[in-house]
Motif scaffolding. Structure first.
Motif, short mmCIF file in Angstrom:
data_model
loop_
_atom_site.label_atom_id
_atom_site.label_comp_id
_atom_site.label_asym_id
_atom_site.label_seq_id
_atom_site.Cartn_x
_atom_site.Cartn_y
_atom_site.Cartn_z
N ASP A 4 57.56 -20.00 3.67
CA ASP A 4 57.45 -18.73 4.37
C ASP A 4 58.79 -18.00 4.26
O ASP A 4 59.79 -18.44 4.82
CB ASP A 4 57.10 -18.98 5.84
CG ASP A 4 56.98 -17.69 6.63
OD1 ASP A 4 57.03 -16.60 6.02
OD2 ASP A 4 56.82 -17.77 7.86
N ALA A 6 59.27 -14.62 5.02
CA ALA A 6 59.02 -13.30 5.58
C ALA A 6 60.30 -12.56 5.97
O ALA A 6 60.35 -11.33 5.98
CB ALA A 6 58.10 -13.42 6.80
N THR A 34 55.49 -13.88 1.67
CA THR A 34 56.39 -12.96 2.35
C THR A 34 55.55 -11.84 2.95
O THR A 34 54.34 -11.80 2.77
CB THR A 34 57.47 -12.40 1.41
OG1 THR A 34 58.45 -11.70 2.18
CG2 THR A 34 56.87 -11.47 0.37
N SER A 35 56.20 -10.98 3.71
CA SER A 35 55.48 -9.97 4.48
C SER A 35 56.23 -8.66 4.45
O SER A 35 57.46 -8.64 4.40
CB SER A 35 55.32 -10.46 5.93
OG SER A 35 54.90 -9.40 6.77
N SER A 37 56.04 -6.72 6.94
CA SER A 37 56.30 -6.45 8.35
C SER A 37 57.78 -6.37 8.66
O SER A 37 58.23 -5.49 9.40
CB SER A 37 55.66 -7.54 9.22
OG SER A 37 54.26 -7.52 9.12
N ARG A 46 49.73 -6.05 8.89
CA ARG A 46 49.19 -7.31 8.38
C ARG A 46 48.99 -7.28 6.86
O ARG A 46 47.88 -7.45 6.36
CB ARG A 46 47.87 -7.67 9.07
CG ARG A 46 47.82 -7.47 10.58
CD ARG A 46 49.02 -8.01 11.30
NE ARG A 46 49.24 -9.43 11.09
CZ ARG A 46 50.34 -10.08 11.47
NH1 ARG A 46 51.34 -9.42 12.02
NH2 ARG A 46 50.44 -11.36 11.27
N GLY A 48 51.02 -8.50 3.09
CA GLY A 48 52.12 -9.20 2.43
C GLY A 48 51.63 -9.70 1.09
O GLY A 48 50.64 -9.19 0.56
N SER A 209 56.32 -13.76 15.80
CA SER A 209 55.95 -13.16 14.51
C SER A 209 55.04 -14.08 13.75
O SER A 209 54.97 -15.26 14.02
CB SER A 209 57.22 -12.90 13.70
OG SER A 209 57.89 -14.10 13.46
#
Length: 209
Positions: A4, A6, A34-35, A37, A46, A48, A209
């Motif tokens: 992850d 992000a 990844t995102s 956000s 929402r 990614g 998150s």
């Protein structure tokens, strides 16, 4: 193997965090998520992406196709524009969180609450002051809310190893962070001279998150 990443762009030193895909052989066994956000301040949208082993990505895409029909088209268009457009906003966001971190660390230090200086992300993981250690993170968080008008996330909410800590989010501007740390200073010093607020004067936490 899943990674992850992000918060990859929210770092405060000169070198970004490494990707697992930099490890020799990782591309054969790993998938990294990844995102948008955090990087592009698109929280709640929402959206990614994932990269890595082609077979695993194909399987992921197939499973996802059974669960939904894709993100709302305008969100996809906005994500494409963010990824392909100028990246100045990413550096600006990073500096904004760095400045907020510095205000928080300095303000809590003046209040007598020494916490580790986070090197990345938009949160600070703060050990509960020794005088309150025995009551636990949930009770301490309630005290901050009731007596300092500041909301933090109790560490126990993140699992047993989070006990003894609270998570402080850098989601408010610097002025409100300063006010929040002043409130905390009054609380820790035993004073009760805070005006009754109509709303929280220093919200230092956000949803996980």
């Amino acid at each position: 193997m899943l990674s992850d990443l992000a918060y990859a762009e929210i770092y405060f030193d000169d070198k970004p965090p490494p990707s697992i895909l930099e490890v020799p052989g990782a591309r054969e066994i790993a998938v990294e998520f990844t995102s948008l956000s955090k990087t592009y301040t698109m929280a709640g949208w929402r959206i990614g992406f994932a990269v890595g082993n082609a077979r695993l990505i194909a399987a992921l895409a197939r499973v996802k196709s059974y669960l939904d029909y894709g993100a709302f088209t305008p969100i996809q268009v906005a994500a494409t524009a963010a990824l392909n457009g100028p990246q100045d906003c990413v550096a600006e966001t990073r500096e904004r969180y760095r400045a907020r971190r510095d205000v928080l660390i300095d303000g809590l230090s003046q209040a007598g609450w020494q916490i580790p200086e986070p090197e990345a992300t938009m949160f600070a993981w703060a050990p509960i002051p020794m005088a309150f250690r025995e009551i636990g993170s949930l009770a301490f968080s309630k005290l901050l809310l009731e007596q300092a008008n500041v909301a933090v996330a109790p560490g126990i909410g993140f699992g047993e190893y989070g006990e003894g800590f609270v998570r402080i989010a850098l989601v408010e501007n610097r002025q409100r962070l300063r006010q929040a740390t002043r409130n905390i200073r009054s609380f820790l010093s035993g004073r009760n001279d805070l005006a009754e607020p109509r709303r929280s004067e220093g919200r230092l936490t956000s949803a996980a998150s």
